[in-house]
Design an enzyme around this catalytic site. Structure first.
Site, PDB file in Angstrom:
ATOM      1  N   ASN A  10       0.979  -1.318  -0.166  1.00 53.42           N
ATOM      2  CA  ASN A  10      -0.086  -0.044   0.139  1.00 53.42           C
ATOM      3  C   ASN A  10       0.935   0.899   0.271  1.00 53.42           C
ATOM      4  OD1 ASN A  10      -1.628   1.940   0.450  1.00 53.42           O
ATOM      5  ND2 ASN A  10      -2.142   1.896   2.840  1.00 53.42           N
ATOM      6  N   LYS A  12      -0.353   4.138  -0.253  1.00 54.61           N
ATOM      7  CA  LYS A  12      -1.019   6.012   0.580  1.00 54.61           C
ATOM      8  C   LYS A  12      -0.275   6.586  -0.694  1.00 54.61           C
ATOM      9  CE  LYS A  12       0.487   3.335   4.365  1.00 54.61           C
ATOM     10  NZ  LYS A  12       0.076   3.465   6.449  1.00 54.61           N
ATOM     11  N   HIS A  93      -9.603   1.223   4.764  1.00 57.73           N
ATOM     12  CA  HIS A  93      -8.153   1.167   5.989  1.00 57.73           C
ATOM     13  C   HIS A  93      -8.407   2.796   6.829  1.00 57.73           C
ATOM     14  CE1 HIS A  93      -3.995   2.548   6.906  1.00 57.73           C
ATOM     15  NE2 HIS A  93      -3.676   1.569   6.023  1.00 57.73           N
ATOM     16  N   GLU A  95      -6.569   4.739   8.303  1.00 64.77           N
ATOM     17  CA  GLU A  95      -6.199   6.239   7.596  1.00 64.77           C
ATOM     18  C   GLU A  95      -7.236   6.735   7.078  1.00 64.77           C
ATOM     19  OE1 GLU A  95      -2.943   5.310   5.622  1.00 64.77           O
ATOM     20  OE2 GLU A  95      -0.929   5.099   7.207  1.00 64.77           O
ATOM     21  N   GLU A 164      -5.393  -4.836  10.524  1.00 63.87           N
ATOM     22  CA  GLU A 164      -4.654  -4.022  10.520  1.00 63.87           C
ATOM     23  C   GLU A 164      -4.872  -3.064  12.282  1.00 63.87           C
ATOM     24  OE1 GLU A 164      -2.523  -3.062   7.050  1.00 63.87           O
ATOM     25  OE2 GLU A 164      -3.999  -1.690   6.919  1.00 63.87           O
ATOM     26  N   GLY A 170       2.803   1.822  11.167  1.00 63.62           N
ATOM     27  CA  GLY A 170       3.769   3.297  10.400  1.00 63.62           C
ATOM     28  C   GLY A 170       4.248   3.661  11.911  1.00 63.62           C
ATOM     29  N   SER A 210       3.627  -2.355  10.094  1.00 65.36           N
ATOM     30  CA  SER A 210       4.934  -2.324   9.741  1.00 65.36           C
ATOM     31  C   SER A 210       5.931  -3.654  10.341  1.00 65.36           C
ATOM     32  CB  SER A 210       5.684  -1.970  11.947  1.00 65.36           C
ATOM     33  OG  SER A 210       5.111  -0.883  12.490  1.00 65.36           O
TER      34      SER A 210
HETATM   35  C1  PEP Z   1      -0.648  -0.092   5.612  1.00 59.56           C
HETATM   36  O1  PEP Z   1      -0.844   1.168   6.106  1.00 59.56           O
HETATM   37  O2  PEP Z   1      -1.451  -0.651   5.833  1.00 59.56           O
HETATM   38  C2  PEP Z   1       0.601  -0.892   7.343  1.00 59.56           C
HETATM   39  C3  PEP Z   1       0.099  -1.665   7.143  1.00 59.56           C
HETATM   40  O3  PEP Z   1       1.219   0.143   7.082  1.00 59.56           O
HETATM   41  P1  PEP Z   1       2.650   0.541   7.812  1.00 59.56           P
HETATM   42  O4  PEP Z   1       3.263  -1.123   7.022  1.00 59.56           O
HETATM   43  O5  PEP Z   1       3.852   1.188   7.649  1.00 59.56           O
HETATM   44  O6  PEP Z   1       2.859  -0.294   9.619  1.00 59.56           O
END
Ligand code: PEP
Length: 253
Positions: A10, A12, A93, A95, A164, A170, A210
């Protein structure tokens, strides 16, 4: 459990045309790891260009508007991302839930529109740290999935879930293996109940938060973890491919 591990990047709100060389590198290397299904979701502006580069990897969108064409300045609907070359769309998501106040009802409408446009769907779910600390993580996540799916049918062909935990996205923190395993098992239970074990068995449940080359193998080897949704580490071919390699070394691959 479903077929191949699924590793999805992803991107973003990162990436200009300069990122196409990373997409090319990911695509060419992915051809050596056919036991892993690899995909990226670039920003809308790059979907068509990445689609043109991609011989092996899947290309998707990070979101879509739930409506048909119309007066919605700045929005892009499911048919448009499909026309640009997307084969799947990420919905829900955290975000987007946070930045745009997206509700489960809206996410449900997006899922319907994505299916109508012939796209596969990656439905994201996950709890905040406050919810986890209050002991409500499982009920919260299952509630998100139930209301976002609504009367969704035919899950095997179309649906992937991405768990998630918000506090792991992040931040460099990952959930413990025990937490991931317990949540994935609970999600599998819900899918079994909703669709029956046969249809549910083909729905992959990804972990996101992460994931990096260094922790990917441990996470991807957990029961009911069918792959990973990867943010930061998907922005360079080198780190993303490290995760693809880890996936190729798991027993299910
Ligand atoms: C995400 O935004 O879907 C995600 C898992 O981000 P990160 O791997 O940076 O934590």
């Amino acid at each position: 459990m479903a077929e191949r591990p699924y590793i999805v990047g992803n991107w973003k709100m990162f990436g200009t045309r300069a990122m196409l060389s990373e997409a090319r590198a990911i695509d060419r290397a992915a051809q050596r790891y056919m036991k892993v299904e690899v995909a990226v979701a670039p920003p809308y502006t790059l979907i068509h260009a990445v689609h043109r580069e991609a011989e092996q990897i899947g290309v998707g969108a990070q979101d879509c508007h739930p409506g048909a064409e119309g007066p919605h300045t700045g929005d892009i609907n499911a048919a448009m991302v499909a026309d640009a070359g997307a084969k799947f769309v990420i919905v829900g998501h955290s975000e987007r839930r946070q930045d745009h106040g997206e509700t489960n009802e809206l996410i449900n409408a997006k899922i319907d529109s994505a299916i109508e446009a012939g796209l596969r769907v990656i439905l994201c779910c996950g709890e905040s740290l406050e919810t986890r600390d209050a002991g409500d993580a499982e009920a919260f996540v299952l509630g998100q999935i139930k209301s976002a799916l609504g009367s969704f049918e035919d899950p095997a062909e179309r649906l992937t879930i991405a768990y998630e935990p918000i506090w792991a996205i992040g931040t460099g923190r990952t959930a413990t293996s025990a937490d991931i395993e317990a949540m994935h098992k609970a999600i599998r239970g819900l899918l079994d109940e909703t669709y029956g074990p046969d249809a549910s068995a083909d729905v992959r449940i990804l972990y996101g938060g992460s994931v990096k080359p260094g922790n990917a193998k441990e996470i991807l080897s957990l029961p009911e973890v069918g792959g990973a949704l990867v943010g930061g580490a998907s922005l360079s071919a080198e780190s993303f491919l490290g995760i693809v390699v880890a996936a190729s070394e798991t027993e299910d691959a």
